[in-house]
Scaffold this active site. Sequence first.
Site, PDB file in Angstrom:
ATOM      1  N   LYS A 150     -12.639 -58.458  43.514  1.00 17.40           N
ATOM      2  CA  LYS A 150     -13.952 -58.504  42.874  1.00 17.40           C
ATOM      3  C   LYS A 150     -14.854 -59.527  43.526  1.00 17.40           C
ATOM      4  O   LYS A 150     -16.046 -59.535  43.312  1.00 17.40           O
ATOM      5  CB  LYS A 150     -13.768 -58.872  41.406  1.00 17.40           C
ATOM      6  CG  LYS A 150     -13.478 -57.688  40.532  1.00 17.40           C
ATOM      7  CD  LYS A 150     -13.608 -58.090  39.098  1.00 17.40           C
ATOM      8  CE  LYS A 150     -13.336 -56.913  38.187  1.00 17.40           C
ATOM      9  NZ  LYS A 150     -13.186 -57.347  36.811  1.00 17.40           N
ATOM     10  N   SER A 161      -7.140 -55.162  36.890  1.00 20.87           N
ATOM     11  CA  SER A 161      -7.736 -56.154  35.989  1.00 20.87           C
ATOM     12  C   SER A 161      -6.992 -57.463  35.908  1.00 20.87           C
ATOM     13  O   SER A 161      -6.938 -58.076  34.836  1.00 20.87           O
ATOM     14  CB  SER A 161      -7.777 -55.626  34.559  1.00 20.87           C
ATOM     15  OG  SER A 161      -8.759 -54.770  34.376  1.00 20.87           O
ATOM     16  N   ARG A 173      -4.500 -53.601  32.951  1.00 15.87           N
ATOM     17  CA  ARG A 173      -4.641 -52.252  32.389  1.00 15.87           C
ATOM     18  C   ARG A 173      -4.661 -51.205  33.494  1.00 15.87           C
ATOM     19  O   ARG A 173      -4.967 -51.490  34.650  1.00 15.87           O
ATOM     20  CB  ARG A 173      -5.908 -52.142  31.549  1.00 15.87           C
ATOM     21  CG  ARG A 173      -7.216 -52.398  32.296  1.00 15.87           C
ATOM     22  CD  ARG A 173      -7.953 -51.155  32.715  1.00 15.87           C
ATOM     23  NE  ARG A 173      -9.056 -51.462  33.604  1.00 15.87           N
ATOM     24  CZ  ARG A 173      -8.958 -51.450  34.920  1.00 15.87           C
ATOM     25  NH1 ARG A 173      -7.831 -51.149  35.508  1.00 15.87           N
ATOM     26  NH2 ARG A 173     -10.018 -51.740  35.667  1.00 15.87           N
ATOM     27  N   ASP A 227     -12.095 -53.636  30.683  1.00 13.79           N
ATOM     28  CA  ASP A 227     -10.875 -54.354  31.065  1.00 13.79           C
ATOM     29  C   ASP A 227     -10.452 -55.337  29.985  1.00 13.79           C
ATOM     30  O   ASP A 227      -9.277 -55.420  29.616  1.00 13.79           O
ATOM     31  CB  ASP A 227     -11.105 -55.106  32.381  1.00 13.79           C
ATOM     32  CG  ASP A 227     -11.649 -54.180  33.457  1.00 13.79           C
ATOM     33  OD1 ASP A 227     -11.503 -52.960  33.304  1.00 13.79           O
ATOM     34  OD2 ASP A 227     -12.218 -54.680  34.434  1.00 13.79           O
ATOM     35  N   GLU A 287     -14.186 -43.541  34.688  1.00 11.61           N
ATOM     36  CA  GLU A 287     -14.466 -44.621  35.640  1.00 11.61           C
ATOM     37  C   GLU A 287     -15.965 -44.789  35.815  1.00 11.61           C
ATOM     38  O   GLU A 287     -16.691 -43.814  36.016  1.00 11.61           O
ATOM     39  CB  GLU A 287     -13.783 -44.287  36.971  1.00 11.61           C
ATOM     40  CG  GLU A 287     -13.046 -45.445  37.582  1.00 11.61           C
ATOM     41  CD  GLU A 287     -11.912 -45.975  36.693  1.00 11.61           C
ATOM     42  OE1 GLU A 287     -12.157 -46.906  35.905  1.00 11.61           O
ATOM     43  OE2 GLU A 287     -10.789 -45.456  36.817  1.00 11.61           O
TER      44      GLU A 287
HETATM   45  C1  GLA Z   1     -14.167 -52.643  36.810  1.00 13.81           C
HETATM   46  C2  GLA Z   1     -15.048 -53.198  35.692  1.00 13.81           C
HETATM   47  C3  GLA Z   1     -14.977 -52.294  34.469  1.00 13.81           C
HETATM   48  C4  GLA Z   1     -15.313 -50.852  34.843  1.00 13.81           C
HETATM   49  C5  GLA Z   1     -14.471 -50.393  36.032  1.00 13.81           C
HETATM   50  C6  GLA Z   1     -14.877 -49.044  36.549  1.00 13.81           C
HETATM   51  O1  GLA Z   1     -12.828 -52.685  36.425  1.00 13.81           O
HETATM   52  O2  GLA Z   1     -14.634 -54.500  35.353  1.00 13.81           O
HETATM   53  O3  GLA Z   1     -15.844 -52.783  33.472  1.00 13.81           O
HETATM   54  O4  GLA Z   1     -16.688 -50.719  35.097  1.00 13.81           O
HETATM   55  O5  GLA Z   1     -14.540 -51.309  37.113  1.00 13.81           O
HETATM   56  O6  GLA Z   1     -14.627 -48.057  35.609  1.00 13.81           O
END
Ligand code: GLA
Length: 417
Positions: free
Chosen positions: A232, A143, A38, A188, A44
């Site tokens: 991540k 994502s 996405r 996400d 954000e």
């Molecule tokens: C990551 C997290 C989401 C969101 C974004 C920031 O993608 O997985 O849940 O918090 O950061 O907007």
Amino acid sequence: MKTPERGGTGRGERALRAAFARAFGGRAPAGIARAPGRINLIGEHTDYNGLPVLPFALPRAIRIAFAPRGDAAIVLRHGREGHPPREFTASPAIEPDPPGSWANYVKAAVEHFARLLLETPGASVRGFDAAVDGDIPQAGGLSSSSALVVAAALTFREVNALSMAPLEFAARCAAAERYVGTQGGGMDQAASILGAPGCALRIDFFPLAAAPVPFPEGYAVLACHSLVRAAKTEAARAEFNRRVGECRAAAALLGRAFDRPELPRLGDFAREFGTEACLRALGEAVPPDSKILARARHVFEEAERVVAATRALAAGDMPALGRLMSEAHASARDLYEISAPALEELVRIFLEGGALGARLTGAGFGGFAIALGEEDALTRLMAVIDERFYRPRAPAGPIEELRFIARPAEGARVVPA
Ligand code: GLA
């Protein structure tokens, strides 16, 4: 110029079927689960605070070609380098691999949905053979990891005939992903599952709800990797979780200030008391050098921008949407402190090149920046970015992996192989 809104490029799926056959003794897969990445237009770090977001599903996806097995084994092969083969047994308590292992995202999905399946008396868990591939750039904030969780969950549901409504599925995938140790908010997984061609999604949380907002023809988003990894599983995770903690601390302080300790999230206070009263109360509760006030201000104001941006998009007012996106970027940089020099440079080139708006997208700390504009203008802008940003840095690998123009595409689904 026409950009695809429907995912599932035939060539990618043919190659995946062939990879499955090579890995599993010439057999054909039973189906292909496809889950898109996405782009977040705006909103954000609002989701885990119980405040809305406005993302859309990309035409790029993780795909899993699968066939059910007679036992509970999950046998995984990945088409990309650096993704060694993995095997484990599906159960409600699965030992994670060391951090950084790609299989943890599959384990996250399988553990969660196996536990759910086994709540039914007499049920048993069926495993699967799987060949995995995808074209979402990794560690870029688009994502790719949540798409893997969603694709694995779809696969598990399909081989175990576990049906459920899309909203419940999205909420469960978000809960499942906590297995890997990131405290994301659910945007996400929801964007990947609920995505609709030609539409962005206004998503609300706790409880999860989503509404499509048409994205006007002729407009698109240019997405460019800053070449700074935002994985991540690396340092970005600690920074991400620290932001979540700062927001929780802010909510706890507001709980004390308003004598409402039962309210868990900043969003609850925003709805109950309004932004100004919350910021005033917080300002009195924290020392002047604390970051907490700035973090909370970003969250409250970002939520207001999401509401305005949804209205602008629904009215087809793309210049207004662009202005809000650029404001969101400034706030992410100055108040939430999640930008990086390379992201700043991309945003600057985007805006000098005539984009209607530009910002980082996703968690930040690197990864992708996006520009909003008319498709033809974005094609020209992409040439400028190639010249000014990528050429001097001479990144390895195909440039198509690093930057592309996209419109909202369809959400996750299983297609027959
Ligand atoms: C990551 C997290 C989401 C969101 C974004 C920031 O993608 O997985 O849940 O918090 O950061 O907007």
